[in-house]
Scaffold this motif. Structure first.
Motif, PDB file in Angstrom:
ATOM      1  N   ASN A  12      -2.581  -1.351  -3.509  1.00  0.00           N
ATOM      2  CA  ASN A  12      -4.005  -1.874  -3.044  1.00  0.00           C
ATOM      3  C   ASN A  12      -4.230  -3.322  -2.711  1.00  0.00           C
ATOM      4  O   ASN A  12      -5.280  -3.846  -2.976  1.00  0.00           O
ATOM      5  N   THR A  14       0.720  -1.177   0.056  1.00  0.00           N
ATOM      6  CA  THR A  14       0.122  -0.070   0.076  1.00  0.00           C
ATOM      7  C   THR A  14       0.837   1.375   0.041  1.00  0.00           C
ATOM      8  O   THR A  14       1.791   1.317   0.591  1.00  0.00           O
ATOM      9  N   ASP A  20      -8.481  -0.023  -0.665  1.00  0.00           N
ATOM     10  CA  ASP A  20      -8.062   1.458  -1.118  1.00  0.00           C
ATOM     11  C   ASP A  20      -7.253   2.123   0.172  1.00  0.00           C
ATOM     12  O   ASP A  20      -7.639   2.421   1.189  1.00  0.00           O
ATOM     13  N   ASN A  62      -9.190   0.530   5.530  1.00  0.00           N
ATOM     14  CA  ASN A  62      -8.858   1.225   4.265  1.00  0.00           C
ATOM     15  C   ASN A  62      -8.372   2.459   4.760  1.00  0.00           C
ATOM     16  O   ASN A  62      -8.817   2.891   6.134  1.00  0.00           O
TER      17      ASN A  62
END
Length: 485
Positions: free
Chosen positions: A135, A104, A160, A176
């Motif tokens: 992601n 991420t 996300d 997220n």
């Protein structure tokens, strides 16, 4: 003065301002204290040096050669558990030994921060911290027990900017940057195919987008760390609603509440094995000089407030903050338990636990990944440290290096330690996001550590009346009394 002369004068002023800004970026504020002096239970807090433009000292990532590893403390050995990962950050070890990791970066657009944040984002691209987010949630498994993951499986690729991971009783929780989700997930499965269920919205993006999570030992509540959208609330406090805080979500009731506030950027969350309290690492504010303000490790009692943005370290008021300070903030703001050094960017946190194989010298404390500074001269962090705790669960002494060698001494870095977790076999796993590596650290031949004894306490008796000065009345009785085991 003619119009042409006025335009020329303004151009010259702008050029001078650019030259001044560039000179400041190159020069900046150089620390007068060693990092160690600004660590521990009684750190040295220098007079603040407010900076209109932050000190910049970015170590550009250059990666590790194929045969290179970080330098480990005496008695420890380090190997590669996994490599070739796209920006691994948070890790979580399942009860069966499977390791889940989020690949991420921050979301492509934030919701505030002003010119300072824009400049910082520009500079962070050199530090390897920007770019499209992968992601992904990935499973790593060591099937043959050789200390290296031989199974790598993408579990989800539709997240996300995910970070926090937790699991309990067939349910996987993922945070997220803007929401807390849960999925059905059977331990050992190589797929997470069920639909996501949103538990709660979270303040989106901001300067600090990571959202770490942890579940309480009873499995009834989940805690979410949410960082601020700014340095000191310079964009107004409306954009900070719900931020700089730790949230509590009740899984049975399906409702949330603020658990603790005034924490500029809380990250690692872990349960202190001696006391059962929730502890966290926190990144403090910038632009007060290279010696201020130290990031910290602290307990987080329900309802606690650590003063951000108005106050740091219990009683120091930040005169730069324009927002009115709420009444009594300086009376109820708490002092952090343990300083980790200025601008070290403390992230991942784990406590010693039963079965770990780090040897006797590292069996009774906390391990913390210090991701590394971008605005201190000389650089600080870029390492993993150990903080010893006493028998009652209080930190003591100075941080002890566990993994070093990330900085090259040439203005570059081979990697940036980000998160820490325990592998199923008791070794320590360390994610290195810019290098795309997860390191495995252990003490060869060490016996698995024993379980840490929980400290039992008894409550103070209720005070039914106060006579005289309340401070004097409670002075002798305030300390908790330990009950004999």
């Amino acid at each position: 003065m003619s119009t042409k002369q006025k335009i020329l004068a303004w151009v010259l002023v702008l050029i001078l301002l650019v030259i001044f800004a560039a000179a400041w970026v190159v020069q900046g504020d150089r620390a007068s204290l060693d990092v160690a002096a600004v660590t521990g239970t009684d750190p040295v807090l220098e007079e603040p040096k407010a900076e209109a433009i932050p000190t910049v000292n970015i170590a550009e990532p250059v990666g590790w050669a194929a045969n290179e590893v970080p330098a480990a403390a005496q008695g420890l050995a380090v190997t590669r558990f996994a490599e070739g990962l796209d920006h691994p950050r948070v890790m979580y070890t399942m009860p069966n030994g499977d390791v889940l990791v989020t690949l991420t970066r921050g979301p492509s657009s934030g919701d505030g921060g002003g010119i300072t944040a824009w400049i910082a984002n520009l500079l962070m691209s050199r530090a390897g911290a920007t770019g499209p987010s992968p992601n992904k949630l990935v499973l790593l498994r060591d099937t043959d027990g050789d200390g290296s993951a031989d199974v790598r499986q993408v579990l989800r690729d539709d997240l996300d900017s995910p970070s926090g991971i937790a699991w309990n009783d067939g349910t996987l929780f993922i945070a997220n940057h803007d929401e807390l989700l849960k999925f059905p997930y059977a331990m050992g499965s190589t797929t997470v195919s069920g639909a996501a269920e949103k538990l709660m919205d979270l303040p989106a993006a901001g300067n600090h987008w990571m959202r770490n999570i942890t579940i309480n030992p009873e499995g009834t509540k989940i805690y979410v760390a949410v960082g601020s959208a700014s340095n000191i609330g310079e964009n107004g406090m409306d954009v900070e609603k719900g931020r700089a805080a730790i949230w509590e979500y009740d899984l049975a009731e399906g409702r949330q509440r603020l658990f603790a506030t005034g924490l500029r950027n809380p990250n690692g969350l872990a349960w202190n094995p001696w006391s059962g309290e929730l502890w966290t690492t926190v990144n403090e504010r910038d632009q007060l000089g290279s010696d201020l303000v130290p990031d910290y490790l602290t307990n987080v009692p329900l309802g606690s407030n650590y003063g951000w943005p108005w106050i740091y370290y219990k009683d120091t008021i930040d005169q730069r903050v324009k927002a009115p300070m709420p009444a009594y903030t300086n009376e109820y703001a708490r002092r952090p338990e343990y300083a980790l050094g200025p601008h070290v960017a403390a992230l991942g946190l784990v406590f010693s636990q039963q079965g770990t194989t780090m040897g006797d010298g590292f069996s009774n404390g906390a391990f913390i990944a210090r991701h590394g500074s971008w605005n201190r001269k000389p650089a600080s962090g870029y390492d993993v440290v150990y903080v010893a705790f006493d028998a009652r669960g209080n930190p003591q002494g100075k941080p002890v290096p566990v993994l070093t060698g990330f900085l090259t001494g040439k203005g570059t870095t081979k990697g940036r330690p980000t998160w820490v977790t325990w592998a199923g076999n008791g070794s320590l796993l360390v994610s290195d996001d810019t290098a795309g590596i997860i390191w495995r650290v252990t003490a060869p031949g060490a016996q698995p550590s024993a379980q840490i004894a929980t400290t039992r306490t008894k409550s103070l008796p209720p005070q039914r009346e106060l006579r005289g000065d309340p401070q004097v009345r409670f002075k002798e009785e305030y300390a908790r009394q330990q009950v004999a085991q």
